[in-house]
Design an enzyme around this catalytic site. Structure first.
Site, mmCIF file in Angstrom:
data_model
loop_
_atom_site.group_PDB
_atom_site.id
_atom_site.type_symbol
_atom_site.label_atom_id
_atom_site.label_comp_id
_atom_site.label_asym_id
_atom_site.label_seq_id
_atom_site.Cartn_x
_atom_site.Cartn_y
_atom_site.Cartn_z
ATOM 1 N N GLU A 133 8.996 5.930 -0.399
ATOM 2 C CA GLU A 133 10.301 4.951 -0.093
ATOM 3 C C GLU A 133 10.517 4.184 -1.363
ATOM 4 O O GLU A 133 10.458 3.022 -1.457
ATOM 5 C CB GLU A 133 9.674 4.059 0.910
ATOM 6 C CG GLU A 133 9.290 4.757 2.116
ATOM 7 C CD GLU A 133 8.878 4.015 3.381
ATOM 8 O OE1 GLU A 133 7.821 3.285 3.254
ATOM 9 O OE2 GLU A 133 9.317 4.233 4.306
ATOM 10 N N GLU A 173 5.207 11.987 7.328
ATOM 11 C CA GLU A 173 4.252 10.985 8.090
ATOM 12 C C GLU A 173 4.623 11.093 9.481
ATOM 13 O O GLU A 173 6.091 11.195 9.891
ATOM 14 C CB GLU A 173 4.772 9.686 7.606
ATOM 15 C CG GLU A 173 4.208 9.274 6.359
ATOM 16 C CD GLU A 173 4.750 8.056 5.959
ATOM 17 O OE1 GLU A 173 4.961 7.092 6.692
ATOM 18 O OE2 GLU A 173 4.735 7.748 4.583
HETATM 19 C C1 GAL Z 1 6.313 4.523 6.244
HETATM 20 C C2 GAL Z 1 5.271 4.279 4.972
HETATM 21 C C3 GAL Z 1 4.148 4.017 5.095
HETATM 22 C C4 GAL Z 1 3.768 2.894 6.100
HETATM 23 C C5 GAL Z 1 4.267 3.619 7.422
HETATM 24 C C6 GAL Z 1 4.060 2.671 8.569
HETATM 25 O O1 GAL Z 1 7.516 4.198 6.245
HETATM 26 O O2 GAL Z 1 5.721 5.360 3.996
HETATM 27 O O3 GAL Z 1 3.533 3.651 3.721
HETATM 28 O O4 GAL Z 1 4.306 1.771 5.886
HETATM 29 O O5 GAL Z 1 5.856 3.745 7.334
HETATM 30 O O6 GAL Z 1 2.672 2.401 8.669
#
Ligand code: GAL
Length: 957
Positions: free
Chosen positions: A418, A488
């Site tokens: 990010e 993620e």
């Molecule tokens: C993503 C980010 C993580 C964390 C997650 C939400 O956007 O890369 O670091 O913030 O969201 O828990």
């Protein structure tokens, strides 16, 4: 006249990576050269600003005897019982004005002093290096009064040459650590801000002719079964691998037959790099990572990532993890069928990567880089697109790659997280590709994939993932030719994540989809004397993001949450299909590399949830991807009206380094014969006597129709319940533009339903109570009829629900709740799913007879919320009652009401009362993952539509 009143601290806001440190090089834990750990108790002085104190503390002879002490490695804000400030949690907001590279004048600064003697046998000749493995966020270092330099890059090592400065005794190592620096702009990861010297500090002897940097290249040719080893070394020497009869000069390639390394078969060969002055042990894994045919392949095979994002976390020590905690993480991952880890969002302690090599996990090693807070200003001034910062970015890339390049487990280098897009990222990718062409580059932030070798996204919903799988998602030409991963997904905040089985089906259906990484491994709760575990805001932070920091598959104490149990089932490496009706089941090997010879298969029937004895299921040692029809070893027992099921379990046949013989890897359960329908309970009609109505074993209040007791057991408050203490995933994240059901439910008032009694009447054998259940201020309602019948010993309740009005939302839950006296209600026994399950988190629901205390029925989510439902419950016994359901139901019981659960912020807010509250639900709404990802899929909605369900109550035997 000019004057200066304060010491210069310009380096703090300097965008450069620092001065004085040696060039980065390969990291290794041990060699035959001496080393001295400088971990332990250090003298410590905290100042409010970077320039409050001068440098005199670094001088020899300075007396720091009256300073406080801190433990290194450690974060000072987690020590000193609050005397050294507090942690701050923000997700992406910088907790200071965005004015790069400037940081606040209020800049907590910790001066650390450690006095040490050299061991008596410390060699007099050669060099010496002082190594810091991690300091947040900026450090300035002196040894014996001489300044060595200063550095940034919190989760990266920095070494300084110190031989000339060392003395046999009384060395004074002084380190000034600033919480905020220009480097903080590059470290905006979603986690606690935790200053300190939080990784090891070590003094390394460097004998004359010792090893400098070295790069182990160990590839594997799957067409020949041979590996090629070449160790490039700055200092010439020899490389030996006794098990392979290898003894070659550095730089010289050698090809021999080897067993390859993979996450499933982590074969490591012990070797040694020997130079004139040093012997360094090597652990060599042969594998080749390529991008071929649009797929990531290792040793010739496309791999499927069953991964997780891991932050380093310990509830007391923060990111200062010890080896045993790291090992616990790896063992837990292996035992739950995970095969991959993304080191979100920085290179972990090196020892963690050793463990990944040893036990077998694919690794995405991520650089210590995130500038997420710039999104608040449309990425204006983003350091990754500003050439002044590029040296710092390249320094970070180099420090990661050079440190970690000898780990076979690493398949991807990740540029960071990010950080938007920009020239700096491109420069990093170019440098990495040049330095290590044998691995691939990952970065999620660039959807055009300009710099990357994989198309990576976070939290894409199922529909989009499917389109990507089908190559219908468009994108740049480059992207269209790349494989896809979700770096993620499945946001594991609180109860959930839901819907991961549906993702896994897509990953397995479409070749282009090479799996994903659940967000995230562990809840970052901080042990707190009053609150149990603290989260954002609990330290009085001015800006914070609450419990968004508690979104892991394991609780802060590393107990697996139901989410991890679910994930284990969803990604199990053996598939067992078919209902066995033809006497066979289909077993498929879903590993990428291993056959099934390490597993034994156990088969058993259960009658009404009771196992009837185990048989062996003879499964051939299938190769990866192969399936076979396997004959069931026994025919079904005659259930005689009882429910009959079978279960197949794949167990480890022998001990492995990560779990013992008998550890369950995969399983399946099917129903052979369903249970008989519940007999009607009729015959005994209701009789009224004063303010009481009696029906079989039950008594009711004559005016309200409220149930009072069954068989002498007092029952309070039995009525329809539609509310659940909203989960983090129900509430959704504030930035979500999709419908957030939890918010709409509360707006509608489903947490404050009113129950209007329309009539209490007898209808033949039945006592009928007619009601309308609805929230104030709204026209929608649920016409609800409770119909009670009895055969004299049992009493049957049939609830009919008819929605009225224009219901635009699904219901949180639909069922009844009631209270039982806490005294005498300590535990429950039931037949249904063992662990917590909801409509889209029920892959791991195994149906057996279980029992648990009321305490054990609670899932301790750090922020209290709906939890603990057991699915498919046929019957439950508690508090002296037995309740059979028609159909099966969801069961939960707690020592507080759902409203109290809803209001609590921490588990310590929940205190047992004199009632145990029981919910028997006909339906539950799905869980989804909307605390950061998509909500539940429509098939898991609990729609507001007509429903009818029954429970038969009797006195437990
Ligand atoms: C993503 C980010 C993580 C964390 C997650 C939400 O956007 O890369 O670091 O913030 O969201 O828990």
């Amino acid at each position: 006249m000019s004057f200066r009143t304060t010491p210069s601290v310009d380096y703090v806001e300097d965008v450069s990576p620092g001065t004085g440190a040696l060039a980065p090089r390969a990291w290794y834990a041990t060699s035959d050269a001496q080393s001295l750990s400088l971990n332990g108790s250090w003298r410590f002085r905290l100042s409010a600003t970077a320039d409050a104190e001068d440098d005199s503390f670094a001088e020899e002879g300075y007396d720091a005897g009256d300073w406080a002490e801190v433990t290194v490695p450690g974060h000072w804000v987690l020590q000193g019982d609050g005397a050294f400030g507090s942690p701050i949690y923000t997700n992406h907001l910088y907790p200071f004005p965005v004015d790069p590279p400037h940081v606040p004048t209020e800049n907590p600064t910790g001066d650390h002093v450690r006095v040490f003697d050299l061991p008596a046998d410390w060699p007099a000749d050669g060099g010496a290096v002082l190594r810091f493995d991690g300091v947040e966020s900026c450090a300035r270092v002196w040894l014996n009064g001489t300044e060595l330099g200063e550095f940034k890059g919190s989760r990266l090592p920095h070494e300084f040459a110190v031989a000339e400065l060392l003395k046999p005794a009384g060395n004074v190592l002084a380190v000034r650590v600033h919480q905020w620096s220009a480097g903080s702009y590059l470290e905006d990861q979603d986690q606690w801000w935790l200053p300190g010297i939080f990784r090891d500090v070590t003094l390394l002897h460097r004998p004359t002719g010792s090893v400098g940097d070295f790069f182990v290249h160990a590839s594997y040719d799957h067409t020949t079964g041979e590996g090629t080893l070449r160790v490039d070394s700055d200092v010439d020497g020899r490389v030996s691998v006794p098990a392979l009869d290898i003894d070659v000069a550095t730089g010289e390639p050698v090809t021999v037959a080897v067993e390859p390394w993979s996450a499933e078969t982590p074969k490591l060969y012990d070797g040694e790099l020997v130079t004139a002055g040093e012997r360094v042990p090597l652990r060599i894994g042969f594998r080749t990572v390529v991008l071929e045919d649009g797929l990531v392949k290792v040793n010739g095979r496309a791999i499927l990532f069953k991964g997780v994002n891991r932050h380093e976390w310990h509830p007391e020590k923060g990111r200062a993890l010890d080896l045993e905690t790291m090992r616990e993480d790896v063992l837990l991952m292996k035992r739950h069928n995970l095969n991959a880890v993304r080191t979100s969002h920085y290179p972990p302690q090196p020892a963690f990567l050793d463990l990944c090599d040893e036990y077998g996990l694919w690794v995405i090693d991520e650089c210590d880089l995130e500038t997420h807070g710039f999104t608040e200003q449309a990425w204006r001034d983003n350091p990754v697109d500003d050439d002044r910062w590029t040296p710092a970015l390249l320094d970070r890339a180099a420090r990661m790659v050079e440190r970690d390049k000898n780990h076979p487990s690493i398949v991807f280098w990740s540029l960071g997280n990010e950080a938007g897009t920009g020239r700096g990222l491109t420069a990093m990718a170019e440098w990495i590709h040049g330095r290590d062409p044998e691995r691939l580059v990952h970065y999620e932030g660039d959807w055009d994939c300009r710099d990357t070798d994989v198309y990576s996204r976070m939290y894409a919903d199922h529909q989009e993932v499917e389109r990507i799988g089908q190559n219908l998602d468009g994108g740049t030409l480059k992207r269209r030719e790349l494989p896809f991963i979700q770096c993620e997904y499945g946001h594991a905040m609180g109860n959930g994540p839901g819907g991961i089985a549906d993702y896994q089906q897509l990953f397995e259906r479409y070749e282009r989809l090479q799996g994903g990484f659940i967000w995230e491994w562990i809840d970052h709760g901080v042990t707190h004397p009053e609150l149990g575990y603290a989260y954002g805001g609990d330290f009085g932070e001015e800006l914070h993001d609450g419990n968004f920091v508690c979104d892991g598959l394991i609780f802060p104490d590393r107990t697996p949450s139901p989410g991890l149990v679910e994930y284990k089932k969803v990604i199990e490496p053996v598939r067992i299909d078919g209902d066995g009706a033809d006497g066979t089941v289909r077993v498929t090997n879903a590993y990428d590399f291993g056959d099934l010879s390490h597993l034994r298969f156990e088969f058993s029937y259960q009658v009404d949830g009771f196992p009837t004895g185990a048989h062996t299921l003879a499964v051939p040692p299938l190769a990866p991807g192969e399936s076979a029809e396997v004959k069931l070893p026994a025919s079904a027992p005659d259930g005689d009206g009882a429910e009959v099921q079978w279960t197949v379990r794949a167990l480890l046949a022998e001990d492995t380094p990560w779990a013992g013989e008998g550890h369950e890897v995969a399983w399946a359960q099917r129903t052979v014969a369903s249970r008989a329908p519940l007999p009607a309970a009729t015959g005994a009609g209701p009789t009224a006597d004063g303010d009481r109505i009696t029906l079989g074993p039950a008594t009711f209040d004559a005016r309200s129709g409220a149930l009072r007791s069954i068989g002498g057991v007092d029952v309070t408050g039995l009525r329809l319940d539609v509310w659940r203490a909203t989960t983090d995933n129900d509430e959704g994240a504030s930035w979500q533009d999709d419908t957030r059901w939890g918010v709409l439910w509360r707006q509608l008032g489903l947490h404050r339903m009113r129950h209007r009694i329309e009539g209490v009447e007898s209808d033949g054998d039945a006592l009928v109570v007619r009601t309308r259940v609805a929230p104030a201020a709204r026209e929608v309602g649920l016409r609800t009829v409770y119909r009670w019948t009895s055969d004299g010993t049992r009493v049957r309740l049939t609830v009919s629900v008819t929605p009225e009005g224009d219901w635009k939302v699904p219901l949180p839950r639909l069922g009844v709740r009631f209270g039982l006296p806490a005294e005498g209600t300590d535990s429950a026994a039931w037949y249904g799913s063992g662990g917590e399950a909801y409509p889209d988190t029920r892959a791991a629901a195994r149906h057996l007879q279980w029992d648990a205390s009321i305490e054990e029925l609670q899932t301790p989510y750090v922020r209290p919320q709906e939890n603990g439902a057991r699915a498919d419950v046929r019957w439950v016994e508690l508090g002296g009652l037995r309740i059979d359901g028609a159909p099966e139901f969801w069961f939960s019981a707690r020592r507080w009401t759902n409203e109290q659960l809803d209001a609590a912020r921490h588990l310590t807010d929940l205190t047992p009362g004199d009632t145990v509250w029981v919910n028997l639900d006909h339906g539950q709404h799905g869980i989804g993952s909307q605390s950061c990802g998509p909500g539940p899929l429509p098939q898991y909605f609990l729609k507001a539509e007509p429903a009818e369900f029954s429970f038969v109550f009797s006195v437990a035997e």
